[in-house]
Design an enzyme around this catalytic site. Sequence first.
Site, PDB file in Angstrom:
ATOM      1  NE  ARG A 103      34.653   6.308  44.940  1.00 25.10           N
ATOM      2  CZ  ARG A 103      35.252   5.184  45.312  1.00 25.10           C
ATOM      3  NH1 ARG A 103      34.733   4.007  45.008  1.00 25.10           N
ATOM      4  NH2 ARG A 103      36.381   5.224  45.989  1.00 25.10           N
ATOM      5  CG  HIS A 130      41.130   7.529  45.186  1.00 26.78           C
ATOM      6  ND1 HIS A 130      40.347   8.099  46.178  1.00 26.78           N
ATOM      7  CD2 HIS A 130      40.911   6.186  45.281  1.00 26.78           C
ATOM      8  CE1 HIS A 130      39.692   7.153  46.827  1.00 26.78           C
ATOM      9  NE2 HIS A 130      40.017   5.983  46.311  1.00 26.78           N
ATOM     10  CG  ASP A 219      44.106   0.954  41.025  1.00 29.00           C
ATOM     11  OD1 ASP A 219      43.287   0.098  41.425  1.00 29.00           O
ATOM     12  OD2 ASP A 219      43.755   2.107  40.663  1.00 29.00           O
ATOM     13  CB  CYS A 259      44.050   1.629  46.093  1.00 23.69           C
ATOM     14  SG  CYS A 259      43.622   1.201  44.402  1.00 23.69           S
ATOM     15  NE  ARG A 287      40.638   5.887  51.429  1.00 25.80           N
ATOM     16  CZ  ARG A 287      39.711   5.621  50.487  1.00 25.80           C
ATOM     17  NH1 ARG A 287      39.792   4.507  49.781  1.00 25.80           N
ATOM     18  NH2 ARG A 287      38.744   6.474  50.210  1.00 25.80           N
TER      19      ARG A 287
HETATM   20  N1  NVA Z   1      41.559   3.127  39.709  1.00 28.68           N
HETATM   21  C1  NVA Z   1      40.453   2.501  40.377  1.00 28.68           C
HETATM   22  C2  NVA Z   1      40.538   2.748  41.856  1.00 28.68           C
HETATM   23  C3  NVA Z   1      39.502   2.068  42.676  1.00 28.68           C
HETATM   24  C4  NVA Z   1      39.567   2.420  44.122  1.00 28.68           C
HETATM   25  C5  NVA Z   1      39.139   3.019  39.804  1.00 28.68           C
HETATM   26  O1  NVA Z   1      39.047   4.214  39.515  1.00 28.68           O
HETATM   27  O2  NVA Z   1      38.228   2.215  39.608  1.00 28.68           O
HETATM   28  N1   CP Z   2      40.152   1.950  47.446  1.00 28.87           N
HETATM   29  C1   CP Z   2      38.889   2.390  47.334  1.00 28.87           C
HETATM   30  O1   CP Z   2      38.612   3.565  47.127  1.00 28.87           O
HETATM   31  O2   CP Z   2      37.948   1.417  47.513  1.00 28.87           O
HETATM   32  P1   CP Z   2      36.380   1.539  47.211  1.00 28.87           P
HETATM   33  O3   CP Z   2      36.246   1.761  45.725  1.00 28.87           O
HETATM   34  O4   CP Z   2      35.802   0.237  47.650  1.00 28.87           O
HETATM   35  O5   CP Z   2      35.833   2.704  47.971  1.00 28.87           O
END
Ligand code: NVA
Ligand code: CP
Length: 305
Positions: A103, A130, A219, A259, A287
Amino acid sequence: MMKDFVNLDPFSGEQLQDLIDRAIADKALFRQGKLQPTLERKTLAMIFEKPSLRTRVSFETAMTHLGGHAIYMTQGDIGLGKRESAEDTAAVLGRMCDAIMARTFSHEMVERLAAASPTPVINALTDYSHPCQAMADLMTAQEHFGPLQGRTLVFVGDGNNVARSLAQGCAALGMRFILAAPEGYELEQAFVDSLPGGCYSLVREPARAVKDADVLYTDTWVSMGQEKEGQKRKSDLSAFQINAELLRAAPSHAVVMHCLPAYKGCEITAEAFDAHAETIFAEAENRLHFQRTLLNVLIAEGGIR
Ligand code: NVA
Ligand code: CP
């Protein structure tokens, strides 16, 4: 054979459909206590430049269920791209571990890890996409509606990483993807042009966008790394909230997905969230189920064929 899982667009609709069908079947086997521990003595290296609840816990738990092990590393631990290049990190992890999950802020970082690693690399969210989230969401939609072809998913709000992966997943599976976003928050034209014709549309008015929706998706308005622009984003996106009024404009059978994490009172009201909490938490649980199948396919079977 595809070694990595970095974006959804390299995969055909058949490949993505097969992964969803397998994940649904494996979930049933798991619940019956019959899922085989196919990753005994295998290790997943997990690199996090950003916070996480669902992604970390689902990958780590998935490895445990399959008899393997996961190692959690933050940017502070390994200094990806600072203490050591992406290429050297991937070469070392690829020799010690059986897969890498990352990530990161920059999408290029995950692409570089994938190019340099002899073992599979999984994108666990970048600023660009994602894919694991989108696949768990589409799996959840299939469990709810049955076959997804011809269904419509309307993403309300910021055209972000999650929206990009959902658009690619919907396109591959023969669904319609509608983005309801204000000016400046749409998906970039080059990305839209890369999608198969006819599956994507941009509608500026949320109530008009959702009128044929099967899924209303939202989101956060402020993704990780965008905190400095938070106030502006909240004000620009304020008319793009999932609330009781927007739900009245949608068909009565439509479900709401998110999400998570959710910022109630911003992109979704607490009332709309609570009314659809069952679906939203099913997505979160999926997930785990989707990624357990993905890990099995990438590590035990050597890739996606
Ligand atoms: N769009 C959000 C998704 C979190 C799971 C982010 O990138 O923070
Ligand atoms: N939806 C998602 O990816 O959650 P986290 O950021 O908590 O991993």
